[in-house]
Write a protein that holds these residues in place. Structure first.
Motif, PDB file in Angstrom:
ATOM      1  N   TYR A  23       0.626  -1.330  -0.144  1.00 26.18           N
ATOM      2  CA  TYR A  23      -0.062  -0.007  -0.140  1.00 26.18           C
ATOM      3  C   TYR A  23       0.732   1.226  -0.079  1.00 26.18           C
ATOM      4  O   TYR A  23       0.544   2.066  -0.854  1.00 26.18           O
ATOM      5  CB  TYR A  23      -1.035  -0.134   1.112  1.00 26.18           C
ATOM      6  CG  TYR A  23      -1.684   1.336   1.431  1.00 26.18           C
ATOM      7  CD1 TYR A  23      -2.801   1.789   0.535  1.00 26.18           C
ATOM      8  CD2 TYR A  23      -1.264   2.172   2.369  1.00 26.18           C
ATOM      9  CE1 TYR A  23      -3.352   2.795   0.950  1.00 26.18           C
ATOM     10  CE2 TYR A  23      -1.755   3.368   2.542  1.00 26.18           C
ATOM     11  CZ  TYR A  23      -3.064   3.774   1.785  1.00 26.18           C
ATOM     12  OH  TYR A  23      -3.433   5.049   1.944  1.00 26.18           O
ATOM     13  N   GLN A  24       1.932   1.450   0.874  1.00 24.42           N
ATOM     14  CA  GLN A  24       2.661   2.419   0.992  1.00 24.42           C
ATOM     15  C   GLN A  24       3.527   2.846  -0.252  1.00 24.42           C
ATOM     16  O   GLN A  24       3.565   3.779  -0.671  1.00 24.42           O
ATOM     17  CB  GLN A  24       3.601   2.295   2.107  1.00 24.42           C
ATOM     18  CG  GLN A  24       3.151   2.449   3.419  1.00 24.42           C
ATOM     19  CD  GLN A  24       3.801   1.964   4.667  1.00 24.42           C
ATOM     20  OE1 GLN A  24       4.719   1.295   4.554  1.00 24.42           O
ATOM     21  NE2 GLN A  24       3.323   2.504   5.897  1.00 24.42           N
ATOM     22  N   THR A  27       1.167   4.149  -3.003  1.00 23.22           N
ATOM     23  CA  THR A  27       0.649   5.586  -2.787  1.00 23.22           C
ATOM     24  C   THR A  27       1.850   6.277  -3.150  1.00 23.22           C
ATOM     25  O   THR A  27       1.687   7.301  -3.721  1.00 23.22           O
ATOM     26  CB  THR A  27       0.367   5.820  -1.223  1.00 23.22           C
ATOM     27  OG1 THR A  27      -0.698   4.434  -1.064  1.00 23.22           O
ATOM     28  CG2 THR A  27       0.022   6.968  -1.035  1.00 23.22           C
TER      29      THR A  27
END
Length: 83
Positions: A23-24, A27
């Motif tokens: 996710y990081q 993003t």
């Protein structure tokens, strides 16, 4: 399949960490694309520190290599300066 309680816990934990890292990373990649697509110098300059911070966090947690982080930051700073 794992035979020890600790190994089962480690499997569960690894999955949680993997999803968080994914996710990081995604993003950050989206933020980099947004910054590269920016044509307004003021907006790009205000966006640059947050993107650099995101890149630094990925490098600190070994999600990306520190050299890759340095290269990304350098190229982004150069691109923002040339606007």
């Amino acid at each position: 399949m794992a035979n020890h309680k600790s190994a089962l816990k480690r499997i569960r934990r690894n999955e949680v960490v993997r999803l968080r890292n994914r996710y990081q990373h995604k993003t950050t990649r989206n933020a980099i694309k947004k910054l590269r697509g920016e044509t307004d110098k003021k907006a790009a300059e205000s966006l640059l520190p947050s993107v650099v911070s995101m890149i630094d966090k990925l490098a600190k947690r070994n999600i990306i290599h520190s050299n890759k982080a340095a290269n990304l930051k350098s190229k982004l700073a150069k691109q923002v300066a040339s606007l």
